[in-house]
Design a protein around this motif. Structure first.
Motif, short mmCIF file in Angstrom:
data_model
loop_
_atom_site.label_atom_id
_atom_site.label_comp_id
_atom_site.label_asym_id
_atom_site.label_seq_id
_atom_site.Cartn_x
_atom_site.Cartn_y
_atom_site.Cartn_z
N PRO A 12 0.83 -1.20 0.00
CA PRO A 12 0.00 0.00 0.00
C PRO A 12 0.87 1.27 0.00
O PRO A 12 2.03 1.25 0.40
N VAL A 13 0.27 2.36 -0.45
CA VAL A 13 1.00 3.63 -0.59
C VAL A 13 1.64 4.05 0.74
O VAL A 13 2.79 4.48 0.76
N LEU A 14 0.93 3.95 1.83
CA LEU A 14 1.49 4.39 3.11
C LEU A 14 2.74 3.59 3.48
O LEU A 14 3.69 4.14 4.02
N ARG A 15 2.74 2.32 3.17
CA ARG A 15 3.92 1.51 3.45
C ARG A 15 5.08 1.93 2.55
O ARG A 15 6.22 2.03 2.99
N ARG A 16 4.79 2.21 1.29
CA ARG A 16 5.84 2.65 0.37
C ARG A 16 6.39 4.02 0.76
O ARG A 16 7.54 4.34 0.47
N LEU A 17 5.58 4.83 1.40
CA LEU A 17 6.03 6.15 1.84
C LEU A 17 6.78 6.11 3.16
O LEU A 17 7.28 7.14 3.61
N GLY A 18 6.87 4.94 3.77
CA GLY A 18 7.52 4.83 5.08
C GLY A 18 8.95 5.36 5.11
O GLY A 18 9.31 6.15 5.98
N ALA A 19 9.78 4.95 4.16
CA ALA A 19 11.18 5.39 4.16
C ALA A 19 11.32 6.89 3.90
O ALA A 19 12.03 7.57 4.65
N PRO A 20 10.65 7.46 2.89
CA PRO A 20 10.79 8.91 2.70
C PRO A 20 10.26 9.72 3.88
O PRO A 20 10.84 10.74 4.26
N LEU A 21 9.16 9.27 4.49
CA LEU A 21 8.62 10.00 5.63
C LEU A 21 9.51 9.86 6.86
O LEU A 21 9.64 10.81 7.65
N THR A 22 10.15 8.72 7.02
CA THR A 22 11.10 8.54 8.12
C THR A 22 12.30 9.46 7.93
O THR A 22 12.77 10.09 8.89
N ALA A 23 12.78 9.56 6.70
CA ALA A 23 13.89 10.46 6.41
C ALA A 23 13.48 11.91 6.69
O ALA A 23 14.26 12.69 7.25
N LEU A 24 12.26 12.27 6.32
CA LEU A 24 11.77 13.62 6.59
C LEU A 24 11.73 13.90 8.09
O LEU A 24 12.16 14.97 8.54
N ALA A 25 11.25 12.95 8.86
CA ALA A 25 11.19 13.13 10.31
C ALA A 25 12.59 13.26 10.91
O ALA A 25 12.82 14.07 11.81
N ALA A 26 13.54 12.48 10.37
CA ALA A 26 14.92 12.53 10.87
C ALA A 26 15.56 13.88 10.59
O ALA A 26 16.41 14.34 11.35
N VAL A 27 15.16 14.54 9.53
CA VAL A 27 15.69 15.87 9.21
C VAL A 27 14.88 16.95 9.93
O VAL A 27 15.44 17.96 10.37
N ALA A 28 13.59 16.74 10.05
CA ALA A 28 12.72 17.76 10.65
C ALA A 28 13.01 17.97 12.14
O ALA A 28 12.99 19.11 12.60
N ALA A 29 13.31 16.90 12.87
CA ALA A 29 13.52 17.04 14.32
C ALA A 29 14.68 17.99 14.64
O ALA A 29 14.50 18.96 15.39
N PRO A 30 15.88 17.78 14.09
CA PRO A 30 16.95 18.74 14.40
C PRO A 30 16.70 20.11 13.79
O PRO A 30 17.13 21.13 14.34
N THR A 31 15.99 20.17 12.67
CA THR A 31 15.69 21.46 12.05
C THR A 31 14.79 22.29 12.96
O THR A 31 15.00 23.50 13.12
N VAL A 32 13.80 21.65 13.57
CA VAL A 32 12.92 22.35 14.50
C VAL A 32 13.73 22.86 15.70
O VAL A 32 13.52 23.99 16.16
N TYR A 33 14.67 22.07 16.17
CA TYR A 33 15.51 22.50 17.29
C TYR A 33 16.34 23.73 16.90
O TYR A 33 16.40 24.72 17.64
N VAL A 34 16.98 23.68 15.72
CA VAL A 34 17.80 24.82 15.28
C VAL A 34 16.92 26.04 15.02
O VAL A 34 17.35 27.17 15.26
N ALA A 35 15.70 25.83 14.58
CA ALA A 35 14.78 26.95 14.39
C ALA A 35 14.44 27.61 15.72
O ALA A 35 14.30 28.83 15.80
#
Length: 146
Positions: A12-35
């Motif tokens: 399913p689409v949500l499963r296929r989006l798992g890796a890109p969304l995980t990568a986004l979360a891994a980048v978003a967390a430190p970005t929010v901190y630096v912001a």
């Protein structure tokens, strides 16, 4: 048609989006901190070891300030702090969008294949950027001292 000749079912689409969304979360967390935690205020982040040892700005110096400026909508400030980082973030955003598009469509993740010549070119451009930003003529490319 037999079971062995049928095309394999796509997840399913949500499963296929798992890796890109995980990568986004891994980048978003430190970005929010630096912001939230301003790198321009002293004492929040360690000083660059290259800057400490040599007194020269390295190619990454100003990167956190660049991220902070981008998260606050200050493109000119981000370009002043670290122009190659702004370019890198734009390229990474395009690559991430291509990855998401491939995941939605069910295709393979796009591959980034840079040959040796291109890596050498990138290294030379970063070396030139580093030298120029440390010369009086390139002072506008150096982040402000804190």
């Amino acid at each position: 048609m037999t079971a062995s000749s049928a095309a394999p079912a796509r997840p399913p689409v949500l499963r296929r989006l798992g890796a890109p969304l995980t990568a986004l979360a891994a980048v978003a967390a430190p970005t929010v901190y630096v912001a939230a935690v301003d790198p321009n205020a002293p004492g929040h982040y360690p000083t660059c070891p290259f800057l400490t040892l040599t007194g020269w700005w390295c190619p990454g110096c100003g990167g956190l300030r660049c991220v902070h400026a981008l998260t606050h909508g200050d493109l000119s400030g981000a370009l002043h702090d670290n122009a190659p980082a702004v370019l890198l973030f734009a390229v990474l955003a395009v690559l991430w969008l291509r990855w998401v598009w491939a995941a939605v469509r069910g295709g393979p993740a796009p591959r980034l294949a840079l040959g040796a010549r291109r890596w050498v070119l990138v290294a030379l451009l970063l070396l030139v950027f580093t030298v120029v930003r440390n010369l009086p003529v390139g002072a506008g490319l150096a982040p402000p001292l804190v």
